[in-house]
Design a protein around this motif. Structure first.
Motif, mmCIF file in Angstrom:
data_model
loop_
_atom_site.group_PDB
_atom_site.id
_atom_site.type_symbol
_atom_site.label_atom_id
_atom_site.label_comp_id
_atom_site.label_asym_id
_atom_site.label_seq_id
_atom_site.Cartn_x
_atom_site.Cartn_y
_atom_site.Cartn_z
ATOM 1 N N LEU A 110 0.794 -1.237 0.000
ATOM 2 C CA LEU A 110 0.000 0.000 0.000
ATOM 3 C C LEU A 110 0.829 1.291 0.000
ATOM 4 N N PRO A 111 1.916 1.383 0.801
ATOM 5 C CA PRO A 111 2.695 2.629 0.764
ATOM 6 C C PRO A 111 3.287 2.942 -0.609
ATOM 7 N N LEU A 112 3.577 1.897 -1.391
ATOM 8 C CA LEU A 112 4.178 2.091 -2.707
ATOM 9 C C LEU A 112 3.131 2.151 -3.811
ATOM 10 N N MET A 113 2.023 1.399 -3.615
ATOM 11 C CA MET A 113 0.953 1.354 -4.619
ATOM 12 C C MET A 113 -0.398 1.516 -3.920
ATOM 13 N N PRO A 114 -0.788 2.742 -3.623
ATOM 14 C CA PRO A 114 -2.013 3.003 -2.852
ATOM 15 C C PRO A 114 -3.292 2.443 -3.484
ATOM 16 N N ASP A 115 -3.299 2.248 -4.785
ATOM 17 C CA ASP A 115 -4.499 1.757 -5.462
ATOM 18 C C ASP A 115 -4.487 0.249 -5.675
ATOM 19 N N ALA A 116 -3.536 -0.449 -5.059
ATOM 20 C CA ALA A 116 -3.431 -1.899 -5.253
ATOM 21 C C ALA A 116 -4.680 -2.610 -4.748
ATOM 22 N N ASN A 117 -5.057 -3.667 -5.433
ATOM 23 C CA ASN A 117 -6.240 -4.458 -5.074
ATOM 24 C C ASN A 117 -5.840 -5.556 -4.092
ATOM 25 N N PRO A 118 -6.411 -5.566 -2.880
ATOM 26 C CA PRO A 118 -6.009 -6.566 -1.879
ATOM 27 C C PRO A 118 -6.339 -8.000 -2.285
ATOM 28 N N ILE A 119 -7.437 -8.177 -3.031
ATOM 29 C CA ILE A 119 -7.828 -9.525 -3.443
ATOM 30 C C ILE A 119 -6.821 -10.090 -4.439
ATOM 31 N N VAL A 120 -6.448 -9.270 -5.417
ATOM 32 C CA VAL A 120 -5.455 -9.707 -6.402
ATOM 33 C C VAL A 120 -4.131 -10.031 -5.714
ATOM 34 N N PHE A 121 -3.737 -9.160 -4.770
ATOM 35 C CA PHE A 121 -2.472 -9.402 -4.074
ATOM 36 C C PHE A 121 -2.518 -10.698 -3.275
ATOM 37 N N SER A 122 -3.617 -10.948 -2.555
ATOM 38 C CA SER A 122 -3.709 -12.157 -1.731
ATOM 39 C C SER A 122 -3.617 -13.415 -2.594
ATOM 40 N N VAL A 123 -4.198 -13.370 -3.787
ATOM 41 C CA VAL A 123 -4.121 -14.511 -4.695
ATOM 42 C C VAL A 123 -2.671 -14.754 -5.124
ATOM 43 N N ILE A 124 -1.960 -13.675 -5.468
ATOM 44 C CA ILE A 124 -0.565 -13.800 -5.887
ATOM 45 C C ILE A 124 0.316 -14.293 -4.742
ATOM 46 N N PHE A 125 0.134 -13.696 -3.548
ATOM 47 C CA PHE A 125 0.967 -14.039 -2.386
ATOM 48 C C PHE A 125 0.823 -15.513 -2.027
ATOM 49 N N PHE A 126 -0.414 -15.992 -1.959
ATOM 50 C CA PHE A 126 -0.608 -17.376 -1.528
ATOM 51 C C PHE A 126 -0.404 -18.382 -2.660
#
Length: 426
Positions: A110-126
């Motif tokens: 979030l600090p680097l990409m304030p508009d990032a989508n949390p759902i998309v990120f969670s899919v990538i992370f896991f």
């Protein structure tokens, strides 16, 4: 270097990285602010409450030949299974695993990409977690060979920069009086000893997978790997604590811990500090997610006698954690935190007793101590006033004296089981 020594170092690195989550990054600098020039006293307490207890948990857990949480096994099979399942569910898919994704998103992304989508990120992370975890024999290698060195390099950049260009002088008078006790309490309250009992599954699977089948050799390797992990943790924690002392004149005891780390990183490295901090948090959380997911999956595979395959459990945990992580860090902690606070004193008490498991012939020592720890923890959580009047209550250790008394009483009550638990692998 011999293959055995190399394996010990890799396993030690994996233990270190699994323990070192985002929370472990945040507290040492704050401890440095609180203690100032006398940081070493508070830090000594933190080492005992966190590093020593956590590494000890790994070593003693690997003594037991059982499918459950080894340190709980002498209390009884039913107790061990029930408590183990509750504990692993909380520290696994209900709390620790999804929290790694949520923390990475909130602090690194979030600090680097304030508009990032949390759902998309969670899919990538896991998805990354799944790829690195799905083969149990490769988990330690994936973490120890690749992720841990990257994490250590990123941490070294921050710490060395802090030493080369100090941000200020250490405060001569600490903000707190009981330095050692404060460090001990904070180390204890990280609940990292939980992680030690879980990482034991991961460590034993790796050692067996590498072809080491002799029980004495396994225990020796675990002890040495634990020493490697302990040294790495001590050096990193110490470095971060010292860096914290350098801003102890600028910040007070009321500074928010996460904001402190962000401020220190920014002051040392400018705009690049945000990127470095994001990398450190991401690597710390990913290594914890990989190690914990693998260990918890191995535990439940054993509980179900492998009727539910390890691979399917890993997939299920990753999918479930991806969903739960979107509720945010605070919500996740509020849900599972109280349950863990009840179980944790039991685990710590059993870890301490397990140091002497070969010497203690009477299982009632373990049973009485465990049930007393459970009783005190439940009454404390319920807010019963007398619990806060017990000795050591201010340190979160109000259970300790009652547990010692209960263990002594249990020693004089004959146990049906006469044989001591034998050493072995998990």
């Amino acid at each position: 270097m011999s293959k055995k020594n190399l394996d010990i170092i890799i396993i030690g690195f994996a233990i270190f990285a699994t323990f070192f989550g985002a929370g472990n990054l945040i507290f040492p600098p704050y401890l440095g602010v609180l203690a100032g020039e006398k940081w070493y006293i508070a830090f000594a307490g933190f080492l005992v409450g966190d590093v020593v207890l956590s590494v000890l948990a790994v070593i003693v857990s690997c003594k037991y030949q059982t499918k459950g949480i080894g340190v709980l096994s002498r209390v009884g099979e039913k107790f061990s299974t029930i408590m183990g399942c509750i504990m692993l569910a909380c520290i696994g898919p209900l709390m620790s695993i999804p929290r790694t994704g949520a923390t990475t998103f909130e602090i690194s992304i979030l600090p680097l990409m304030p508009d990032a989508n949390p759902i998309v990120f969670s899919v990538i992370f896991f998805a990354i977690t799944l790829v690195l975890t799905v083969r149990p024999s490769k988990v330690v290698d994936n973490v120890g060979k690749f992720l841990t060195p990257a994490l250590l390099i990123a941490l070294a950049v921050l710490i060395i920069k802090g030493f080369l260009t100090p941000l200020g002088d250490a405060r001569p008078d600490p903000y707190i009086d009981d330095l050692f006790a404060t460090g001990l309490t904070q180390g204890y309250q990280t609940m990292d000893a939980f992680g030690g009992t879980i990482i034991a599954f991961l460590v034993m699977a790796s050692i067996v997978g590498k072809g080491y089948l002799d029980k004495k050799e396994q225990i020796s390797m675990i002890g040495k790997a634990g020493l490697v992990a302990g040294i790495c943790l001590a050096v990193v924690y110490g470095g971060l604590c010292i860096v914290g002392t350098m801003v102890s004149m600028q910040y007070g005891a009321d500074v928010e811990q996460t904001a402190l780390v962000v401020a220190i990183t920014g002051a040392l490295l400018g705009n690049g500090g945000k990127v470095l901090l994001g990398i450190i948090i991401a690597l710390a959380c990913l290594t914890t997610a990989v190690g914990t997911t693998s260990a918890v999956a191995q535990f439940f595979a054993g509980v179900f006698n492998n009727k539910i395959k390890y691979e399917w459990l890993v997939i299920g945990f990753c999918v479930f954690s991806a969903i739960i992580s979107n509720f945010g860090v605070n919500t996740i902690i509020q849900f599972s935190g109280p349950i863990l606070s009840v179980i944790y004193p039991i685990v710590v008490a059993m870890i301490l007793l397990s140091i002497f498991t070969e010497k203690i012939q009477n299982d009632n020592v373990f049973r009485f101590a465990a049930y007393m720890a459970l009783l005190v923890s439940i009454l404390t959580l319920a807010g019963v006033p007398v619990m806060q009047k017990l000795p050591l209550a201010s340190f979160g250790l109000n259970w300790l004296i009652p547990v010692i008394v209960a263990a002594i009483v249990g020693f004089f009550v004959p146990s049906k089981k006469k044989e001591a638990v034998k050493e072995g692998g998990l």
